[in-house]
Design a protein around this motif. Structure first.
Motif, PDB file in Angstrom:
ATOM      1  N   GLY A  19     -23.814  23.271  12.184  1.00 27.52           N
ATOM      2  CA  GLY A  19     -23.296  22.006  11.362  1.00 27.52           C
ATOM      3  C   GLY A  19     -22.184  21.078  12.071  1.00 27.52           C
ATOM      4  N   PHE A  20     -21.488  20.500  11.258  1.00 26.25           N
ATOM      5  CA  PHE A  20     -20.643  19.481  11.833  1.00 26.25           C
ATOM      6  C   PHE A  20     -19.315  20.200  12.247  1.00 26.25           C
ATOM      7  CE2 PHE A  20     -17.103  16.526  10.158  1.00 26.25           C
ATOM      8  CZ  PHE A  20     -16.799  16.033  11.342  1.00 26.25           C
ATOM      9  N   ILE A  21     -18.629  20.897  11.300  1.00 26.60           N
ATOM     10  CA  ILE A  21     -17.416  21.642  11.929  1.00 26.60           C
ATOM     11  C   ILE A  21     -17.487  22.784  12.639  1.00 26.60           C
ATOM     12  CG2 ILE A  21     -14.873  22.266  11.319  1.00 26.60           C
ATOM     13  CD1 ILE A  21     -15.655  20.854   8.559  1.00 26.60           C
ATOM     14  N   ASP A  42     -27.362  30.493  11.415  1.00 27.12           N
ATOM     15  CA  ASP A  42     -27.608  29.091  10.658  1.00 27.12           C
ATOM     16  C   ASP A  42     -29.108  29.255   9.992  1.00 27.12           C
ATOM     17  OD1 ASP A  42     -25.939  26.053  10.949  1.00 27.12           O
ATOM     18  OD2 ASP A  42     -27.861  26.182  10.265  1.00 27.12           O
ATOM     19  N   LYS A  43     -28.994  28.643   8.691  1.00 26.65           N
ATOM     20  CA  LYS A  43     -30.172  28.737   8.092  1.00 26.65           C
ATOM     21  C   LYS A  43     -31.022  27.240   8.478  1.00 26.65           C
ATOM     22  CE  LYS A  43     -31.799  28.542   3.262  1.00 26.65           C
ATOM     23  NZ  LYS A  43     -31.265  28.573   1.682  1.00 26.65           N
ATOM     24  N   THR A  45     -30.814  24.141   7.639  1.00 26.11           N
ATOM     25  CA  THR A  45     -30.874  23.325   6.389  1.00 26.11           C
ATOM     26  C   THR A  45     -31.070  21.837   6.971  1.00 26.11           C
ATOM     27  OG1 THR A  45     -28.675  22.608   5.753  1.00 26.11           O
ATOM     28  CG2 THR A  45     -29.695  24.613   4.831  1.00 26.11           C
ATOM     29  N   ASP A  72     -30.219  33.200   6.979  1.00 24.46           N
ATOM     30  CA  ASP A  72     -29.787  32.893   5.574  1.00 24.46           C
ATOM     31  C   ASP A  72     -28.588  33.674   5.568  1.00 24.46           C
ATOM     32  OD1 ASP A  72     -28.768  32.545   2.975  1.00 24.46           O
ATOM     33  OD2 ASP A  72     -30.784  32.265   2.198  1.00 24.46           O
ATOM     34  N   ILE A  73     -27.125  33.301   5.263  1.00 25.62           N
ATOM     35  CA  ILE A  73     -26.171  34.147   4.984  1.00 25.62           C
ATOM     36  C   ILE A  73     -26.437  34.895   3.791  1.00 25.62           C
ATOM     37  CG2 ILE A  73     -24.487  32.940   6.513  1.00 25.62           C
ATOM     38  CD1 ILE A  73     -23.122  31.967   3.538  1.00 25.62           C
ATOM     39  N   SER A  96     -22.461  21.454   1.753  1.00 22.18           N
ATOM     40  CA  SER A  96     -21.334  21.117   1.630  1.00 22.18           C
ATOM     41  C   SER A  96     -21.003  19.584   1.233  1.00 22.18           C
ATOM     42  CB  SER A  96     -20.773  20.857   3.275  1.00 22.18           C
ATOM     43  OG  SER A  96     -21.549  19.913   3.977  1.00 22.18           O
ATOM     44  N   THR A 111     -25.662  29.791  -1.480  1.00 24.71           N
ATOM     45  CA  THR A 111     -25.128  29.776  -0.151  1.00 24.71           C
ATOM     46  C   THR A 111     -23.445  29.866  -0.565  1.00 24.71           C
ATOM     47  OG1 THR A 111     -26.804  28.594   0.872  1.00 24.71           O
ATOM     48  CG2 THR A 111     -24.650  28.493   1.806  1.00 24.71           C
ATOM     49  N   TYR A 170     -19.898  21.457  -6.322  1.00 26.77           N
ATOM     50  CA  TYR A 170     -19.613  21.968  -4.916  1.00 26.77           C
ATOM     51  C   TYR A 170     -18.336  22.771  -4.719  1.00 26.77           C
ATOM     52  CZ  TYR A 170     -17.275  21.649  -0.267  1.00 26.77           C
ATOM     53  OH  TYR A 170     -16.686  21.713   0.876  1.00 26.77           O
ATOM     54  N   LYS A 174     -17.341  26.506  -3.909  1.00 22.74           N
ATOM     55  CA  LYS A 174     -16.225  27.007  -2.934  1.00 22.74           C
ATOM     56  C   LYS A 174     -15.357  27.746  -3.504  1.00 22.74           C
ATOM     57  CE  LYS A 174     -16.436  25.932   0.929  1.00 22.74           C
ATOM     58  NZ  LYS A 174     -17.008  26.481   2.137  1.00 22.74           N
ATOM     59  N   THR A 200     -12.813  15.843   6.677  1.00 17.58           N
ATOM     60  CA  THR A 200     -12.797  15.892   8.149  1.00 17.58           C
ATOM     61  C   THR A 200     -13.880  14.848   8.698  1.00 17.58           C
ATOM     62  OG1 THR A 200     -12.469  18.412   7.997  1.00 17.58           O
ATOM     63  CG2 THR A 200     -13.503  17.433  10.019  1.00 17.58           C
TER      64      THR A 200
HETATM   65  P1  NAD Z   1     -22.483  20.766   7.223  1.00 13.64           P
HETATM   66  O1  NAD Z   1     -22.870  20.547   5.935  1.00 13.64           O
HETATM   67  O2  NAD Z   1     -22.414  19.765   8.498  1.00 13.64           O
HETATM   68  O3  NAD Z   1     -22.734  22.129   8.095  1.00 13.64           O
HETATM   69  C1  NAD Z   1     -23.297  23.364   7.093  1.00 13.64           C
HETATM   70  C2  NAD Z   1     -24.306  24.094   7.951  1.00 13.64           C
HETATM   71  O4  NAD Z   1     -24.335  25.428   7.381  1.00 13.64           O
HETATM   72  C3  NAD Z   1     -25.491  23.639   8.360  1.00 13.64           C
HETATM   73  O5  NAD Z   1     -25.548  23.925   9.803  1.00 13.64           O
HETATM   74  C4  NAD Z   1     -26.579  24.321   7.538  1.00 13.64           C
HETATM   75  O6  NAD Z   1     -27.697  24.418   8.224  1.00 13.64           O
HETATM   76  C5  NAD Z   1     -25.639  25.645   7.582  1.00 13.64           C
HETATM   77  N1  NAD Z   1     -26.093  26.432   6.302  1.00 13.64           N
HETATM   78  C6  NAD Z   1     -26.389  26.106   5.100  1.00 13.64           C
HETATM   79  N2  NAD Z   1     -26.523  26.931   4.194  1.00 13.64           N
HETATM   80  C7  NAD Z   1     -26.654  28.171   4.952  1.00 13.64           C
HETATM   81  C8  NAD Z   1     -26.984  29.658   4.687  1.00 13.64           C
HETATM   82  N3  NAD Z   1     -27.348  30.141   3.339  1.00 13.64           N
HETATM   83  N4  NAD Z   1     -26.960  30.504   5.798  1.00 13.64           N
HETATM   84  C9  NAD Z   1     -26.498  30.055   7.023  1.00 13.64           C
HETATM   85  N5  NAD Z   1     -26.446  28.705   7.140  1.00 13.64           N
HETATM   86  C10 NAD Z   1     -26.583  27.885   6.275  1.00 13.64           C
HETATM   87  O7  NAD Z   1     -20.822  21.196   6.962  1.00 13.64           O
HETATM   88  P2  NAD Z   1     -19.452  21.118   7.529  1.00 13.64           P
HETATM   89  O8  NAD Z   1     -19.040  19.549   7.166  1.00 13.64           O
HETATM   90  O9  NAD Z   1     -19.647  21.325   8.845  1.00 13.64           O
HETATM   91  O10 NAD Z   1     -18.582  21.966   6.568  1.00 13.64           O
HETATM   92  C11 NAD Z   1     -18.463  23.341   7.310  1.00 13.64           C
HETATM   93  C12 NAD Z   1     -17.471  24.168   6.308  1.00 13.64           C
HETATM   94  O11 NAD Z   1     -16.429  23.348   6.210  1.00 13.64           O
HETATM   95  C13 NAD Z   1     -18.169  24.208   4.997  1.00 13.64           C
HETATM   96  O12 NAD Z   1     -17.908  25.471   4.470  1.00 13.64           O
HETATM   97  C14 NAD Z   1     -17.442  23.216   4.099  1.00 13.64           C
HETATM   98  O13 NAD Z   1     -17.288  23.643   2.891  1.00 13.64           O
HETATM   99  C15 NAD Z   1     -16.244  23.327   4.741  1.00 13.64           C
HETATM  100  N6  NAD Z   1     -15.292  22.034   4.763  1.00 13.64           N
HETATM  101  C16 NAD Z   1     -15.762  20.847   4.996  1.00 13.64           C
HETATM  102  C17 NAD Z   1     -14.952  19.722   5.060  1.00 13.64           C
HETATM  103  C18 NAD Z   1     -15.631  18.343   5.511  1.00 13.64           C
HETATM  104  O14 NAD Z   1     -14.815  17.326   5.459  1.00 13.64           O
HETATM  105  N7  NAD Z   1     -16.738  18.136   6.127  1.00 13.64           N
HETATM  106  C19 NAD Z   1     -13.641  19.731   4.827  1.00 13.64           C
HETATM  107  C20 NAD Z   1     -13.135  20.993   4.331  1.00 13.64           C
HETATM  108  C21 NAD Z   1     -13.919  22.014   4.253  1.00 13.64           C
END
Ligand code: NAD
Ligand code: DAU
Length: 364
Positions: A19-21, A42-43, A45, A72-73, A96, A111, A170, A174, A200
């Motif tokens: 995913g992103f972060i 990573d699942k 999605t 899947d986690i 997310s 999740t 959401y 969390k 972020t």
């Molecule tokens: P994202 O949606 O870009 O990535 C989530 C990743 O998790 C994806 O690669 C997805 O395929 C994977 N995923 C989803 N369900 C899954 C499962 N059941 N098993 C395994 N993998 C699974 O999210 P992001 O923006 O990178 O956020 C990452 C984390 O940081 C999240 O926990 C989010 O709550 C938290 N967060 C995000 C932000 C933000 O601004 N983006 C800010 C604070 C916290």
């Protein structure tokens, strides 16, 4: 091994690492070349994208330290064997997106709550094995949480001990996930830490979120759907700073503690949109005022004293980070155009079809 000091946790399980972060964390840790081995679970999605790891996979030395597992986690049979081979688990995996949680909350519970439970149980089993002398030490688990668990903060800044008042499916999921993590510290004495990051932004951000959606729509002269009056306030954190802070807490955080990760860049959504349109050289007339997000949190703001005391400082100022992000989306159109097709069209229609049809000029 070359570069840097020996890592405290040489073998990591990084969930949600496509995913992103999570992918930024993986790319940055591998690029340090300190010998760390990473298993990504990573699942895949709609938000998971293997291309996010392309820079690491293109470098043979880094690729040799990266194992990619699709799973899947929330599936204990997948998680348990992976947990047995690592020194720490960093859980980025989540559903997310607030808007998707409003359209369809169930996946968020599976999740963001059950998935966390499964990871904790796997870590607890490993801690038991360590107590029995069957492995060298118990794994640490870092749960990546969010400022949204505090709810809407009209004034002041949230501190880690404040009440959690989440207001969307959401953020409620969390909050439940991180409270489970805390309970495993209190009840089982597990080595866990939690981070609460703010909004972020940066490269590889899925184009359904505000900044990348508006950059990519504007590049195509498409309308920009601004929710309500656009005066909601968010605190923007560059992705490499967020990933770096998570690595810092993993290495130095006190077991059982929670750390806010603010960006110190509070802006209204209108200000953010103005800045990105300026960077793109596109007109404000693209912006449409659309029906607001139900239960829309007005403001998030966190106090970062605890993280600063741990020795972490963000590096990226907002204006430079936003300009770099705009530049990245200009240079990587194949990446986002591939995402903005297929299933994307259905989502976009569901989320914005009626909103844009009933929209009006946003006024400056
Ligand atoms: P994202 O949606 O870009 O990535 C989530 C990743 O998790 C994806 O690669 C997805 O395929 C994977 N995923 C989803 N369900 C899954 C499962 N059941 N098993 C395994 N993998 C699974 O999210 P992001 O923006 O990178 O956020 C990452 C984390 O940081 C999240 O926990 C989010 O709550 C938290 N967060 C995000 C932000 C933000 O601004 N983006 C800010 C604070 C916290
Ligand atoms: O604060 C941390 C959170 O930031 C993370 O926990 C979430 O995972 C992440 O998605 C993000 O949540 P937000 O809801 O704040 O981000 P989003 O990009 O969806 O929206 C940012 C702001 O922009 C918010 O006030 C809603 C508004 N917005 C968003 C979209 C997608 C619009 O006005 N129009 C839009 O089309």
């Amino acid at each position: 091994m070359s570069g840097g000091t020996a890592p405290r946790f040489p073998r990591l399980l990084v969930t949600g690492g496509a995913g992103f972060i999570g992918s930024c964390f993986v790319r940055d840790v591998l690029a340090r070349k300190d010998g760390t081995h990473i298993t990504v679970l990573d699942k895949m999605t709609y938000a998971g994208n293997r291309a996010n790891l392309a820079p690491a996979e293109a470098d043979p030395e880094q690729a040799a330290r990266l194992l990619f597992v699709v799973g899947d986690i929330a599936d204990a049979s997948v998680v348990a064997p992976l947990a047995s081979e690592v020194d720490a688990i960093v859980n980025f995996a989540a559903e997310s997106h607030v808007d998707r949680s409003i359209l369809d909350p169930e996946a968020f519970l599976r999740t963001d709550v059950m998935g966390v439970h499964v990871l904790l149980e796997a870590a607890r089993a490993e801690a038991e094995r360590a107590r029995r002398g069957e492995r060298a030490g118990a794994p640490r688990m870092l749960q990546v949480s969010t400022d949204e668990v505090y709810g809407s903060v009209e004034t002041g800044e949230s501190r880690e001990g404040d009440l959690l008042e989440p207001r969307s499916p959401y953020s409620a999921a969390k909050a439940a996930g991180e409270l489970l993590v805390r309970s495993y510290f209190v009840t089982y004495g597990m080595d866990v830490v939690v981070t609460r990051g703010s909004n972020t932004y940066g490269p590889y951000h899925h184009p359904e979120k505000l900044i990348p959606l508006f950059i990519t729509n504007a590049m195509d002269d498409q309308q920009l759907p601004l929710y309500g009056d656009g005066l909601q306030r968010r605190d923007w954190l560059y992705v490499a700073d967020h990933a770096g802070a998570i690595g810092h807490v993993l290495a130095h955080g006190v077991a059982g503690e929670t750390y806010n990760v603010p960006g110190d860049n509070e802006r209204t959504n209108r200000d953010v949109v103005t800045a990105l349109l300026d960077d793109l050289g596109k007109p404000w007339s693209l912006v449409r005022q659309v029906e607001d997000r139900p239960g829309h949190d007005r403001r998030y703001a966190m106090d970062g004293t605890r993280l600063a005391a741990l020795g972490w400082t963000n590096r990226m100022p907002f204006e430079r980070g936003l300009a770099a992000t705009v530049e990245w989306y200009r240079a990587n159109q194949d990446w986002w155009r591939a995402i903005k097709s297929g299933e994307w069209t259905d989502y976009y229609q569901r989320q914005y079809g009626a909103r844009l049809a009933g929209s009006r000029e946003a006024g400056r």
